[in-house]
Design an enzyme around this catalytic site. Structure first.
Site, PDB file in Angstrom:
ATOM      1  N   HIS A   1       7.810  24.236  25.434  1.00 29.72           N
ATOM      2  CA  HIS A   1       6.648  23.358  25.663  1.00 29.72           C
ATOM      3  C   HIS A   1       5.352  24.131  25.416  1.00 29.72           C
ATOM      4  O   HIS A   1       5.316  25.362  25.443  1.00 29.72           O
ATOM      5  CB  HIS A   1       6.660  22.816  27.096  1.00 29.72           C
TER       6      HIS A   1
ATOM      7  N   ASP B   1      10.793  28.620  28.270  1.00 30.76           N
ATOM      8  CA  ASP B   1      10.992  30.035  27.914  1.00 30.76           C
ATOM      9  C   ASP B   1      12.392  30.494  28.321  1.00 30.76           C
ATOM     10  O   ASP B   1      13.028  31.278  27.619  1.00 30.76           O
ATOM     11  CB  ASP B   1       9.910  30.922  28.557  1.00 30.76           C
TER      12      ASP B   1
END
Length: 453
Positions: free
Chosen positions: A72, A354
């Site tokens: 994102h 992540d």
């Protein structure tokens, strides 16, 4: 020599006139790890046009599939530093405010018409774009939307305009879209899709919900994966405890905000400080003083050291292999179907975090890669050899750089081949067989349930 284009432009993307905290102009990366430089790269502030290696192949090769895994975009922190004012960031989308994008206004209009989309489960209740005048925790910011509008535009120019990956009358079956259940991942996927397929028909959008951040779908039962993750967390803790500079900084910051050191540490201050840094907002102050750049540098330097050590130690790698096998297996199965002539799911988008991208990079053996920045993208391209149509090859790209020959399964191939890519079967063999060798196993199930020697 495997050439990767470099930009002789500042990667931190700052405008020197408007910002006080700036780096000197960098023509090359600094030789030593510089925490401020690395933080700028991580922020990924959208200014300069990006040059990328996506879509490069000999002229007789045909692109037949693209699978994209994104992190994102820029978000508001997930944690607050106790007893300080939250960073004042506006999450309303305002096209006249920087950073912006020529299609931001059209994107906002299109997003408000999205009731016809098929959204799995809880996704249907999430907003299609951020819209709070003070961001909520973890909310995508305007910067985050713009980062993915840029990603989508770049991928469109290469894959649609140049390579005609999807026809003008593409159907829902040609796309596979999946996101975790966070608004920031759904909104990032929609921003990328909007510039990749401008003004798309909402009826053709079928967004699947992935409940697991490692995208393990129905294959999440893996005790050994959890074991290696716990061991890795112990390693992280031990590294933190040994760092005297870090401890002094935490003590000083805790004094400034007036809380016990352990409470400050638990509030994960780097997450919050990175938001101040990326948005060029002054770090918080109290009557006892101000958190400053020195505090930030020491914490960021430790984070970078931790990332380096994690790549060097086996624990994270073993965790990564087991964590990412379900996703890589799904990827390989799809590529094999397309190589056999199926025309479905030729463009795939996974919108993730992540903690999704980082283990994938590690499992593939791409140890030189930086930790996933905001709006990072990892792309798998499948190519057909026009001279030998039964032969298929893959290329893997990370943030536009070709990392195919950094992978453990293809790192020596280019020495023996004139083609700038990796045979598909090498990737297939790695995922179906070689990933388990280190566990002395022959299958994912066996590796998950057997203690490694």
């Amino acid at each position: 020599v495997h050439l990767i284009p470099v930009n002789p432009v500042r990667e931190d993307g700052l405008n020197p006139k408007s910002r006080k905290r700036i780096m000197p102009d960098l023509l090359t990366e600094p030789p030593a790890i510089d925490p401020v430089y690395e933080a700028h790269v991580y922020c990924n502030i959208p200014t300069i046009a990006e040059r990328s290696m996506e879509g490069h192949a000999p002229h007789y090769f045909k692109l037949v599939s693209v699978q994209v895994l994104i992190r994102h975009g820029d978000r508001y922190p997930l944690y607050a530093i106790p007893k300080t004012k939250r960073p004042d960031i506006d999450c309303m989308l305002v096209p006249s405010r920087k950073p912006s994008h020529p299609q931001l206004e059209a994107f906002i209009k299109h997003m408000s018409k999205g009731s016809a989309a098929q959204m799995d489960g809880s996704l249907s209740s999430l907003p299609h774009f951020p819209s709070h005048s003070l961001c909520e925790m973890g909310e995508l910011t305007q910067t985050g939307v713009v980062q993915h509008l840029r990603n989508g535009q770049l991928l469109r120019e290469i894959y649609i305009n140049k390579h005609k990956l999807l026809p003008g009358d593409w159907t829902a079956k040609q796309l596979y879209l999946e996101t975790t259940g966070k608004s920031r991942t759904l909104q990032s996927a929609l921003a990328l899709l909007y510039t990749f397929l401008p003004d798309f028909d909402w009826k053709k959008i079928n967004m699947r919900h992935q409940w697991s951040t490692i995208f393990c779908s129905g294959s999440c039962d893996c005790p050994m994966r959890n074991h290696y993750l716990e061991e890795e967390q112990r390693r992280q803790y031990s590294l933190r405890v040994k760092n005297n500079d870090l401890e002094k900084i935490y003590v000083d910051m805790a004094r400034i905000v007036g809380i016990p050191t352990r409470q400050l540490r638990a509030s994960n201050p780097i997450d919050s400080l990175l938001c101040y840094f990326c948005h060029n907002v002054s770090f918080p102050c109290t009557k006892a003083g101000c958190i400053n750049m020195e505090h930030f540098k020491v914490i960021k330097r430790h984070q970078l050291k931790d990332e380096r050590e994690r790549q060097e130690k086996k624990l994270y790698f073993l965790y990564a292999l087991l964590a990412t096998h379900p996703l890589l297996n799904q990827t390989v199965n799809r590529l094999q179907r397309i190589a056999e002539g199926k025309k479905e799911e030729v463009f795939v988008l996974y919108s993730a975090h992540d903690v999704t991208l980082s283990p994938v990079l590690s499992a593939l053996g791409i140890t030189e890669a930086r930790f996933p920045r905001f709006a990072a993208r990892l792309v798998f391209e499948l190519w057909q050899d026009g001279k030998r149509p039964k032969e298929h090859f893959i290329r893997i790209l990370y943030n536009g750089a070709d990392v195919t020959f950094q992978t453990s399964f293809c790192k020596d191939h280019y020495k023996r081949s004139s083609k700038p890519m990796c045979p598909l079967e090498k990737f297939v063999n790695f995922v179906k067989r070689d990933m388990f060798l280190i566990f002395n196993s022959t299958s994912y199930h066996d590796a998950c349930h057997r203690r490694a020697l």
